[in-house]
Write a protein that holds these residues in place. Sequence first.
Motif, PDB file in Angstrom:
ATOM      1  N   HIS A 312       0.818  -1.218   0.000  1.00 54.83           N
ATOM      2  CA  HIS A 312       0.000   0.000   0.000  1.00 54.83           C
ATOM      3  C   HIS A 312       0.853   1.270   0.000  1.00 54.83           C
ATOM      4  CE1 HIS A 312       0.671  -0.077   4.408  1.00 54.83           C
ATOM      5  NE2 HIS A 312       0.294   1.178   4.417  1.00 54.83           N
ATOM      6  N   MET A 313       2.040   1.217   0.621  1.00 54.21           N
ATOM      7  CA  MET A 313       2.881   2.408   0.581  1.00 54.21           C
ATOM      8  C   MET A 313       3.670   2.502  -0.728  1.00 54.21           C
ATOM      9  SD  MET A 313       2.050   4.147   3.104  1.00 54.21           S
ATOM     10  CE  MET A 313       3.240   5.469   2.915  1.00 54.21           C
ATOM     11  N   SER A 314       3.837   1.393  -1.424  1.00 53.74           N
ATOM     12  CA  SER A 314       4.397   1.451  -2.768  1.00 53.74           C
ATOM     13  C   SER A 314       3.429   2.175  -3.702  1.00 53.74           C
ATOM     14  CB  SER A 314       4.683   0.038  -3.297  1.00 53.74           C
ATOM     15  OG  SER A 314       5.664  -0.607  -2.526  1.00 53.74           O
ATOM     16  N   ALA A 315       2.130   1.883  -3.549  1.00 55.54           N
ATOM     17  CA  ALA A 315       1.127   2.603  -4.331  1.00 55.54           C
ATOM     18  C   ALA A 315       1.190   4.097  -4.031  1.00 55.54           C
ATOM     19  CB  ALA A 315      -0.265   2.049  -4.015  1.00 55.54           C
ATOM     20  N   PHE A 316       1.350   4.432  -2.757  1.00 54.77           N
ATOM     21  CA  PHE A 316       1.456   5.838  -2.366  1.00 54.77           C
ATOM     22  C   PHE A 316       2.665   6.496  -3.026  1.00 54.77           C
ATOM     23  CE2 PHE A 316       2.304   9.493   0.206  1.00 54.77           C
ATOM     24  CZ  PHE A 316       1.078   9.883   0.736  1.00 54.77           C
ATOM     25  N   ALA A 317       3.809   5.817  -2.983  1.00 50.90           N
ATOM     26  CA  ALA A 317       5.025   6.376  -3.571  1.00 50.90           C
ATOM     27  C   ALA A 317       4.881   6.556  -5.082  1.00 50.90           C
ATOM     28  CB  ALA A 317       6.216   5.469  -3.251  1.00 50.90           C
ATOM     29  N   LEU A 318       4.275   5.577  -5.747  1.00 50.76           N
ATOM     30  CA  LEU A 318       4.093   5.674  -7.195  1.00 50.76           C
ATOM     31  C   LEU A 318       3.204   6.855  -7.574  1.00 50.76           C
ATOM     32  CD1 LEU A 318       3.634   1.912  -8.144  1.00 50.76           C
ATOM     33  CD2 LEU A 318       5.518   3.399  -8.843  1.00 50.76           C
ATOM     34  N   VAL A 319       2.083   7.006  -6.859  1.00 50.23           N
ATOM     35  CA  VAL A 319       1.160   8.097  -7.170  1.00 50.23           C
ATOM     36  C   VAL A 319       1.811   9.445  -6.871  1.00 50.23           C
ATOM     37  CG1 VAL A 319      -1.054   9.156  -6.551  1.00 50.23           C
ATOM     38  CG2 VAL A 319      -0.893   6.679  -6.839  1.00 50.23           C
ATOM     39  N   ALA A 320       2.492   9.536  -5.738  1.00 50.26           N
ATOM     40  CA  ALA A 320       3.151  10.797  -5.385  1.00 50.26           C
ATOM     41  C   ALA A 320       4.194  11.181  -6.432  1.00 50.26           C
ATOM     42  CB  ALA A 320       3.790  10.681  -4.008  1.00 50.26           C
ATOM     43  N   ALA A 321       4.995  10.211  -6.873  1.00 52.13           N
ATOM     44  CA  ALA A 321       6.020  10.500  -7.872  1.00 52.13           C
ATOM     45  C   ALA A 321       5.399  10.912  -9.201  1.00 52.13           C
ATOM     46  CB  ALA A 321       6.912   9.273  -8.060  1.00 52.13           C
ATOM     47  N   ALA A 322       4.318  10.236  -9.602  1.00 53.73           N
ATOM     48  CA  ALA A 322       3.674  10.559 -10.873  1.00 53.73           C
ATOM     49  C   ALA A 322       3.043  11.941 -10.839  1.00 53.73           C
ATOM     50  CB  ALA A 322       2.616   9.501 -11.194  1.00 53.73           C
ATOM     51  N   VAL A 323       2.395  12.268  -9.736  1.00 53.36           N
ATOM     52  CA  VAL A 323       1.752  13.584  -9.618  1.00 53.36           C
ATOM     53  C   VAL A 323       2.792  14.692  -9.599  1.00 53.36           C
ATOM     54  CG1 VAL A 323       0.419  15.051  -8.061  1.00 53.36           C
ATOM     55  CG2 VAL A 323      -0.334  12.713  -8.505  1.00 53.36           C
ATOM     56  N   ASN A 324       3.884  14.461  -8.883  1.00 53.39           N
ATOM     57  CA  ASN A 324       4.928  15.482  -8.817  1.00 53.39           C
ATOM     58  C   ASN A 324       5.585  15.691 -10.177  1.00 53.39           C
ATOM     59  OD1 ASN A 324       6.731  17.234  -7.176  1.00 53.39           O
ATOM     60  ND2 ASN A 324       8.281  15.775  -7.845  1.00 53.39           N
ATOM     61  N   ALA A 325       5.792  14.594 -10.899  1.00 50.61           N
ATOM     62  CA  ALA A 325       6.441  14.707 -12.210  1.00 50.61           C
ATOM     63  C   ALA A 325       5.536  15.366 -13.244  1.00 50.61           C
ATOM     64  CB  ALA A 325       6.870  13.324 -12.699  1.00 50.61           C
ATOM     65  N   TRP A 344     -10.158  17.251  -0.249  1.00 53.71           N
ATOM     66  CA  TRP A 344      -9.210  17.046  -1.344  1.00 53.71           C
ATOM     67  C   TRP A 344      -8.637  15.642  -1.299  1.00 53.71           C
ATOM     68  CZ3 TRP A 344      -4.606  15.478  -2.998  1.00 53.71           C
ATOM     69  CH2 TRP A 344      -4.138  15.951  -4.224  1.00 53.71           C
ATOM     70  N   LYS A 345      -8.556  15.069  -0.100  1.00 55.11           N
ATOM     71  CA  LYS A 345      -7.988  13.730   0.051  1.00 55.11           C
ATOM     72  C   LYS A 345      -8.838  12.660  -0.636  1.00 55.11           C
ATOM     73  CE  LYS A 345      -4.158  13.149   2.587  1.00 55.11           C
ATOM     74  NZ  LYS A 345      -3.073  12.191   2.298  1.00 55.11           N
ATOM     75  N   LEU A 346     -10.107  12.916  -0.847  1.00 59.07           N
ATOM     76  CA  LEU A 346     -10.990  11.887  -1.420  1.00 59.07           C
ATOM     77  C   LEU A 346     -10.535  11.452  -2.815  1.00 59.07           C
ATOM     78  CD1 LEU A 346     -14.477  13.159  -0.178  1.00 59.07           C
ATOM     79  CD2 LEU A 346     -13.014  11.376   0.801  1.00 59.07           C
ATOM     80  N   PRO A 347     -10.307  12.355  -3.770  1.00 55.22           N
ATOM     81  CA  PRO A 347      -9.800  11.887  -5.075  1.00 55.22           C
ATOM     82  C   PRO A 347      -8.413  11.262  -4.958  1.00 55.22           C
ATOM     83  CG  PRO A 347      -9.783  14.285  -4.978  1.00 55.22           C
ATOM     84  CD  PRO A 347     -10.558  13.820  -3.798  1.00 55.22           C
ATOM     85  N   TRP A 348      -7.598  11.756  -4.035  1.00 58.63           N
ATOM     86  CA  TRP A 348      -6.274  11.167  -3.795  1.00 58.63           C
ATOM     87  C   TRP A 348      -6.424   9.710  -3.386  1.00 58.63           C
ATOM     88  CZ3 TRP A 348      -1.297  12.475  -4.489  1.00 58.63           C
ATOM     89  CH2 TRP A 348      -0.312  11.859  -3.713  1.00 58.63           C
ATOM     90  N   MET A 354      -7.001   2.562  -6.841  1.00 54.37           N
ATOM     91  CA  MET A 354      -6.854   1.971  -8.175  1.00 54.37           C
ATOM     92  C   MET A 354      -5.444   1.416  -8.385  1.00 54.37           C
ATOM     93  SD  MET A 354      -9.092   4.366 -10.766  1.00 54.37           S
ATOM     94  CE  MET A 354      -8.305   5.915 -10.303  1.00 54.37           C
ATOM     95  N   VAL A 355      -4.448   2.164  -7.970  1.00 57.76           N
ATOM     96  CA  VAL A 355      -3.062   1.708  -8.137  1.00 57.76           C
ATOM     97  C   VAL A 355      -2.794   0.495  -7.269  1.00 57.76           C
ATOM     98  CG1 VAL A 355      -0.640   2.343  -7.868  1.00 57.76           C
ATOM     99  CG2 VAL A 355      -2.267   4.004  -8.790  1.00 57.76           C
ATOM    100  N   LEU A 356      -3.267   0.525  -6.022  1.00 59.91           N
ATOM    101  CA  LEU A 356      -3.078  -0.635  -5.149  1.00 59.91           C
ATOM    102  C   LEU A 356      -3.798  -1.856  -5.712  1.00 59.91           C
ATOM    103  CD1 LEU A 356      -2.014  -1.927  -2.569  1.00 59.91           C
ATOM    104  CD2 LEU A 356      -4.045  -1.065  -1.376  1.00 59.91           C
ATOM    105  N   GLY A 357      -4.984  -1.650  -6.267  1.00 57.93           N
ATOM    106  CA  GLY A 357      -5.706  -2.770  -6.881  1.00 57.93           C
ATOM    107  C   GLY A 357      -4.900  -3.416  -7.996  1.00 57.93           C
ATOM    108  N   ALA A 358      -4.231  -2.593  -8.812  1.00 60.53           N
ATOM    109  CA  ALA A 358      -3.402  -3.134  -9.889  1.00 60.53           C
ATOM    110  C   ALA A 358      -2.219  -3.910  -9.315  1.00 60.53           C
ATOM    111  CB  ALA A 358      -2.921  -2.003 -10.786  1.00 60.53           C
ATOM    112  N   LEU A 359      -1.587  -3.388  -8.263  1.00 61.29           N
ATOM    113  CA  LEU A 359      -0.455  -4.086  -7.648  1.00 61.29           C
ATOM    114  C   LEU A 359      -0.891  -5.412  -7.027  1.00 61.29           C
ATOM    115  CD1 LEU A 359       1.347  -1.063  -5.938  1.00 61.29           C
ATOM    116  CD2 LEU A 359       2.131  -2.344  -7.942  1.00 61.29           C
ATOM    117  N   VAL A 360      -2.048  -5.412  -6.385  1.00 55.41           N
ATOM    118  CA  VAL A 360      -2.551  -6.651  -5.778  1.00 55.41           C
ATOM    119  C   VAL A 360      -2.884  -7.675  -6.853  1.00 55.41           C
ATOM    120  CG1 VAL A 360      -4.462  -7.644  -4.442  1.00 55.41           C
ATOM    121  CG2 VAL A 360      -3.368  -5.535  -3.675  1.00 55.41           C
ATOM    122  N   ALA A 361      -3.425  -7.211  -7.990  1.00 60.24           N
ATOM    123  CA  ALA A 361      -3.738  -8.137  -9.083  1.00 60.24           C
ATOM    124  C   ALA A 361      -2.483  -8.836  -9.595  1.00 60.24           C
ATOM    125  CB  ALA A 361      -4.431  -7.380 -10.219  1.00 60.24           C
TER     126      ALA A 361
END
Length: 447
Positions: A312-325, A344-348, A354-361
């Motif tokens: 779950h924190m890998s998903a967080f890191a991926l989203v944070a990096a993508a948004v920042n970039a 604002w946290k709701l769309p976050w 969604m990202v965590l769901g892909a990683l779990v899949a």
Amino acid sequence: MPGLRELAERTPPQRERYVDLLRALAILIVVLGHWMVVVVTGGARGLNGFSALEVLPWGRPITWFAQVMPVFFMVGGFANAASLTSHGRRGGDVQDWLLDRSARLVRPTTALLVTLGAAALIARWAGVDPAQIGRMVWLASIPLWFLLVYLVVVFLTPLMHRLHRRAGPAVPLALVGLVAAGDVARLAFDAPTLQLGNFLFAWLAVHQIGFAWQDGTLPDRPVVAVPLLVGGAAVAVLLTVAGPYPVSMVDIPGAPFGNLSPPTLALLALATAQLGLLLLLRDSGNRRLRRLGPWMAVIAVNSVILTVLLWHMSAFALVAAAVNASGLFPLPRPPGDTVAWVLWKLPWLAVLLMVLGALVAVFGRIERRGAVPSRSRWTPRALCRPRLRATATTVGYAACVLGLLGVADAGPADHGPLGLPTAAVAGFLAGAALLRAARSAVDRRAG
């Protein structure tokens, strides 16, 4: 493997389904709690972050509801006691049980460490700042501190279960006394090193409660549950409001004292209140889980629950990096208007799910395979001997624990090409390989 519906329909009537529900809920609450409390900031120097609890004091009392790691360790004690007892009735020995448990824990963790190391290597090759790589890999590896402690608790389960059968409630009471001694050493004598034992003593005490719950020595009647709920909550309030312990049940970076790392008496008081509440809700929870739909949902979550926790924190890191970039929308940080920030946290959170769901899949299959015996083409014949296999089991667990300790102790900095201490990762992988070889010897013998 059987389908989800078939698994649900084949569930034995005597199974404690409520425990499975609690395990799933506890981990999901941990995931959402981490996603809410960690705040990332971006800029020309890359990503950084802090805890929302540092700037939102009103969030600290809410951690009493979000801090559910005691629930997970209680449930772990229940499940480990039931599994170990059943294994013994079938004639299995302790080493084989430990090897079986290791497959469920070590395989998914190996996948995470290998993937993080490979991602760090690729990012370094692409020219990303090594300090940024270290920070992002550290962020993704935060859940490993939990697995480090849980692996130790699992390894000690056979010994602690024997102590439970002989001494009963005296064991957790003695462990609570050791926690109290550690707190006194920290608060009265400013000796934080002497409090480090609480990492083990506190979680072992909570784990022992699961033993008592599983064998019925802890009744779930209201006459027991209500005093636990009321008394535990009252002690927690006294220790935090009138006493020296902080209100937050989640550590706040930079604070001189916290309740979680290592655990304190205040956290154990909260765990007591949680235990009372869980016992009160047990019957109604089991009744609802007799329905096929809710039980299928619980089975589905539990089949990948460790994957959810680890990634779950890998998903967080991926989203944070993508948004920042991309700069598409600002990273979430608490403004003066906290209501707007929470909204604002709701769309976050939606993107993170969604990202965590892909990683779990992708990686959930590894956890599911860990629950099924598998044979290795390479199995040293010597490991078929019980004594050597027992030694290999002990050494394998120790190597995994020491490796995770090295990873957990590493801060957000450049630790080399893998983004994490190379020696720590190598030690864990060596322990994982040894456990796999010993486990294959068991499967070979059974075949």
